[in-house]
Design an enzyme around this catalytic site. Structure first.
Site, PDB file in Angstrom:
ATOM      1  N   GLY A 178       0.828  -1.218   0.000  1.00 60.65           N
ATOM      2  CA  GLY A 178       0.000   0.000   0.000  1.00 60.65           C
ATOM      3  C   GLY A 178       0.854   1.256   0.000  1.00 60.65           C
ATOM      4  O   GLY A 178       1.993   1.265  -0.467  1.00 60.65           O
ATOM      5  N   GLY A 204       0.125  -5.696  -8.291  1.00 58.50           N
ATOM      6  CA  GLY A 204      -0.403  -4.506  -7.619  1.00 58.50           C
ATOM      7  C   GLY A 204       0.558  -3.335  -7.737  1.00 58.50           C
ATOM      8  O   GLY A 204       0.159  -2.190  -8.000  1.00 58.50           O
ATOM      9  N   THR A 205       1.856  -3.629  -7.569  1.00 59.21           N
ATOM     10  CA  THR A 205       2.888  -2.595  -7.686  1.00 59.21           C
ATOM     11  C   THR A 205       2.958  -2.065  -9.114  1.00 59.21           C
ATOM     12  O   THR A 205       3.122  -0.865  -9.334  1.00 59.21           O
ATOM     13  CB  THR A 205       4.260  -3.174  -7.278  1.00 59.21           C
ATOM     14  OG1 THR A 205       4.162  -3.680  -5.955  1.00 59.21           O
ATOM     15  CG2 THR A 205       5.349  -2.123  -7.341  1.00 59.21           C
ATOM     16  N   ASP A 233       5.098 -16.209  -6.794  1.00 62.30           N
ATOM     17  CA  ASP A 233       4.088 -17.182  -7.235  1.00 62.30           C
ATOM     18  C   ASP A 233       4.113 -17.447  -8.735  1.00 62.30           C
ATOM     19  O   ASP A 233       3.386 -18.321  -9.220  1.00 62.30           O
ATOM     20  CB  ASP A 233       2.671 -16.689  -6.886  1.00 62.30           C
ATOM     21  CG  ASP A 233       2.427 -16.609  -5.397  1.00 62.30           C
ATOM     22  OD1 ASP A 233       3.258 -17.126  -4.639  1.00 62.30           O
ATOM     23  OD2 ASP A 233       1.412 -16.014  -4.994  1.00 62.30           O
ATOM     24  N   GLU A 332      -1.370 -22.194  -0.804  1.00 58.01           N
ATOM     25  CA  GLU A 332      -2.117 -21.421   0.198  1.00 58.01           C
ATOM     26  C   GLU A 332      -3.514 -21.004  -0.273  1.00 58.01           C
ATOM     27  O   GLU A 332      -4.405 -20.791   0.547  1.00 58.01           O
ATOM     28  CB  GLU A 332      -1.328 -20.169   0.613  1.00 58.01           C
ATOM     29  CG  GLU A 332      -1.076 -19.196  -0.524  1.00 58.01           C
ATOM     30  CD  GLU A 332      -0.304 -17.966  -0.099  1.00 58.01           C
ATOM     31  OE1 GLU A 332      -0.587 -17.430   0.994  1.00 58.01           O
ATOM     32  OE2 GLU A 332       0.564 -17.534  -0.869  1.00 58.01           O
ATOM     33  N   TYR A 389       7.780 -18.272   5.026  1.00 55.88           N
ATOM     34  CA  TYR A 389       8.671 -17.138   5.295  1.00 55.88           C
ATOM     35  C   TYR A 389      10.142 -17.524   5.189  1.00 55.88           C
ATOM     36  O   TYR A 389      10.997 -16.673   4.938  1.00 55.88           O
ATOM     37  CB  TYR A 389       8.343 -16.522   6.657  1.00 55.88           C
ATOM     38  CG  TYR A 389       6.975 -15.874   6.620  1.00 55.88           C
ATOM     39  CD1 TYR A 389       6.766 -14.696   5.918  1.00 55.88           C
ATOM     40  CD2 TYR A 389       5.876 -16.473   7.226  1.00 55.88           C
ATOM     41  CE1 TYR A 389       5.506 -14.111   5.838  1.00 55.88           C
ATOM     42  CE2 TYR A 389       4.618 -15.907   7.153  1.00 55.88           C
ATOM     43  CZ  TYR A 389       4.439 -14.720   6.458  1.00 55.88           C
ATOM     44  OH  TYR A 389       3.191 -14.157   6.370  1.00 55.88           O
ATOM     45  N   ILE A 391      11.194 -19.521   2.776  1.00 57.55           N
ATOM     46  CA  ILE A 391      11.424 -19.476   1.328  1.00 57.55           C
ATOM     47  C   ILE A 391      11.566 -18.036   0.852  1.00 57.55           C
ATOM     48  O   ILE A 391      12.457 -17.707   0.066  1.00 57.55           O
ATOM     49  CB  ILE A 391      10.275 -20.196   0.576  1.00 57.55           C
ATOM     50  CG1 ILE A 391      10.308 -21.705   0.858  1.00 57.55           C
ATOM     51  CG2 ILE A 391      10.350 -19.926  -0.927  1.00 57.55           C
ATOM     52  CD1 ILE A 391       9.124 -22.476   0.316  1.00 57.55           C
TER      53      ILE A 391
END
Length: 504
Positions: A178, A204-205, A233, A332, A389, A391
Site C-alpha cells: 500500500g 499490484g505494484t 508465485d 495457500e 517465510y 522461502i
C-alpha cells in the site's frame, strides 16, 4: 523474433490531456506490435545522444551490441503454416541513440510488496548497470516501498554500497504494502529532480507504476518509468517466469523432503506442506514434480472435495494402506471455498489489495485428523510444515541471479533509450519491453487441462477430483475458438467434396 515492417501503420494516440492509449503497430500477414510508450510521444523534439556503450571496453568485443530499432519478439511461437504472425513486443537491449546524458541522469529504485529471492540482486544490477555501462553516478534508493517517496529518507546507492547485497535475502531498501499516493509520489519525483524511476514489485505494484507513469505523462515530465515484475508465485502473465520462482521451488524441496522423512518414520505418517500460491499453484506444481516424493498436490486452479467416493479422505486412506505413509502439498489459495470459517473474511484485503486467506494448511491438517479419529480405522501421525517465510527470505540461487542481472540491465537500457511505462521480462526466452496494461490485465494461472498438470497427476497418481463433464467443459472454454475454426474448415471441405462429386 521478427522485424517490424517498413510499411507498417502506427495506431498510437498521444494526447497530454488524457491517459495514453495502447500503441499498436500493424504490418503484413497479421503482424501486430504492442509497443511501449516513449518520451517523444508527449515531449516532441527531444535531443538524442550517442550511446556510451560504444566506447565501453567490455562491449567492444561484442559483434552487434546495439539492438536494431525494428527488432521485435513474437508472443506465440507455436504456429501453423497459414497462421497470422500475431502479437509481438519490442525487443529489449541497448539502442544506438539514448535520450539521457549520463551526467544528467538522477535515478531512483523502489521495492514494494512481499519479499522474494533476488530483490537485492536486481537492486545491485540496476545500480552497477547504470554506473558501469552508462556512467551514471546519481542513484537513490527509496526507503520502505511507495510511501518512502514522501514519508521516508532516501538511501544513496553506489556500486560500493551494493557490492555484496546479492548474497543477502530480503531487500536493503525495505518494503511495504500500500502507501500509494500518486500526486505525492510524482511531487517527490519532481522535487528531487529524479528522471528515471525503477519500480520492483508484483501486479499490484505494476498497477501503481502505471498510474505514476500516466501522471508523469500528464505533467509532461521527462521521466522514464520502468517496472521489473516481482512475484514469487509466478502469476504475472506474458513473461516466461518471474524472478525468485526457481529459488522458491528449490527451497520448497527441503520442506517436502522433511515432510517425507517425518511421514516415513512413523506408522501411518502424513506430512502436510503448505506452499505459496495465492491464486496460482505454480510453486506447488513444480516442487511436486521436482520432488517425486509427493502423493497429492492441491492448487487453487483445481477444485477438490474431502468426503465420499473419489474424495481426498478416501485417497489418503488408500495411499496409507498401500505405502504406510503419504505426503500432501497444498498451495495457500487451494480449497478456500471449503473453509466455512472464511465466510467472514471473503471481502477482507491486505494493503496491496490481495484477498486475506485463511490458513488452509492448518485447516486441512485438522480435517484429516478429525476424519481419522471419527473413523477409528487407523491411527495417523500427521506433521504440518509451513516454510513460507523461510522461502521468501533466502537469497536467490545461481539461475535466478543470472536472470535478475538480465532483467535489471534490460530495464536500464530501455530507460536510457527513452522508453517509459513498460515492464521488462522474457517472452519465449527473449527479453522484451511489455506495456503495463498487458502485465496487469489478468493473472497467470495453471491450466489444469494442460500437459504440465497431466504430468503431475501421472507422477503422484492422485485423483483429478474432476468429473469427465468438468474436464470437457474446461477444455471447451479453452479451445472454443479453435474448435469453431476447425468446424468451419471441415464444413467448407465437405461442401467442396460434395460439389466435386456432383459435378463429376
Amino acid at each position: 523474433m521478427a522485424a517490424a515492417d517498413n510499411n507498417s501503420n502506427s495506431h498510437s494516440h498521444s494526447n497530454s490531456n488524457s491517459s495514453s492509449k495502447p500503441k499498436i503497430v500493424t504490418g503484413s500477414a497479421g503482424y501486430v506490435l504492442e509497443d511501449v510508450p516513449h518520451l517523444t510521444d508527449y515531449i516532441p523534439h527531444l535531443p538524442t545522444y550517442s550511446n556510451p556503450l560504444q566506447d565501453n571496453p567490455a562491449y567492444s568485443v561484442v559483434k552487434q551490441y546495439f539492438v536494431n530499432v525494428d527488432d521485435t519478439v513474437a508472443q506465440k511461437i507455436v504456429v501453423h503454416k497459414n497462421s497470422p504472425r500475431g502479437t509481438h513486443f519490442r525487443r529489449a537491449g541497448p539502442r544506438q541513440r539514448v535520450y539521457f546524458e549520463s551526467d544528467d541522469v538522477h535515478a531512483c529504485i523502489v521495492t514494494c510488496g512481499g519479499l522474494c529471492p533476488g530483490l537485492n540482486t536486481v537492486i545491485r544490477e540496476i545500480v552497477c548497470g547504470l554506473h558501469h555501462m552508462y556512467g551514471v553516478k546519481k542513484v537513490l534508493g527509496i526507503d520502505g516501498g511507495y510511501r518512502g517517496f514522501y514519508a521516508r529518507n532516501t538511501v544513496p546507492l553506489t556500486p560500493k554500497v551494493v557490492n555484496d547485497i546479492h548474497k543477502r535475502g530480503g531487500t536493503i531498501l525495505g518494503t511495504s504494502r500500500g502507501g500509494h499516493d500518486t500526486s505525492k509520489i510524482v511531487d517527490s519525483i519532481q522535487d528531487r529532480g529524479i528522471n528515471q524511476v525503477y519500480i520492483i514489485g508484483g501486479d499490484g505494484t505494476q498497477k501503481g507504476a502505471s498510474v505514476i507513469f500516466e501522471e508523469i505523462r500528464r505533467r509532461g515530465l521527462k521521466v522514464a518509468v520502468a517496472g521489473i515484475p516481482k512475484t514469487i508465485d509466478n502469476d504475472i502473465p506474458v513473461i516466461d517466469r518471474s524472478f525468485g520462482f526457481d529459488t522458491a521451488v528449490e527451497e520448497a524441496q527441503r520442506a517436502i523432503n522433511a515432510a517425507h522423512v517425518e511421514s516415513e518414520s512413523f506408522e501411518n505418517g502424513i506430512g502436510v506442506v503448505k506452499l505459496m500460491g495465492r491464486y496460482s499453484g505454480f510453486i506447488a506444481m513444480h516442487a511436486t514434480l521436482a520432488s517425486r516424493d509427493v502423493d497429492c498436490c492441491l492448487i487453487p486452479e483445481s477444485p477438490f472435495y474431502l468426503e465420499g467416493p473419489g474424495g481426498l479422505f478416501e485417497f489418503i486412506e488408500k495411499r496409507l494402506r498401500e505405502n504406510g505413509h503419504m505426503v500432501l502439498v497444498i498451495a495457500e489459495g487451494a480449497g478456500q471455498d471449503l473453509l466455512s470459517e472464511s465466510i467472514q473474511s471473503l471481502d477482507k484485503q491486505d494493503a496491496s489489495g490481495n484477498k486475506l486467506l485463511q490458513d488452509v494448511g492448518l485447516w486441512i491438517s485438522q480435517k484429516i485428523k478429525d476424519h481419522f479419529s471419527k473413523q477409528n480405522k487407523m491411527v495417523i501421525n500427521l506433521k504440518y510444515i509451513d516454510p513460507t517465510y523461510m522461502i521468501r527470505a533466502i537469497p536467490s540461487n545461481a539461475s535466478d541471479n543470472v536472470y535478475c542481472t538480465l532483467l535489471a540491465q534490460s530495464a536500464v537500457h530501455g530507460a536510457m533509450a527513452g522508453y517509459t511505462g513498460f515492464t521488462v521480462g522474457p517472452v519465449n526466452g527473449r527479453h522484451s519491453y511489455i506495456p503495463f496494461y498487458r502485465i496487469i490485465e489478468k493473472q497467470n494461472k495453471v491450466v489444469i487441462t494442460d500437459r504440465m498438470w497431466a504430468r503431475l497427476l501421472s507422477s503422484t497418481n492422485q485423483p483429478s477430483f474432476l468429473s469427465a463433464k468438468d474436464v470437457i467443459e474446461d477444455k471447451k472454454e479453452e479451445e472454443l475458438s479453435t474448435q469453431m475454426v476447425d468446424e468451419m474448415k471441415y464444413s467448407v471441405d465437405n461442401l467442396e467434396k460434395k460439389v466435386i462429386s456432383y459435378t463429376c
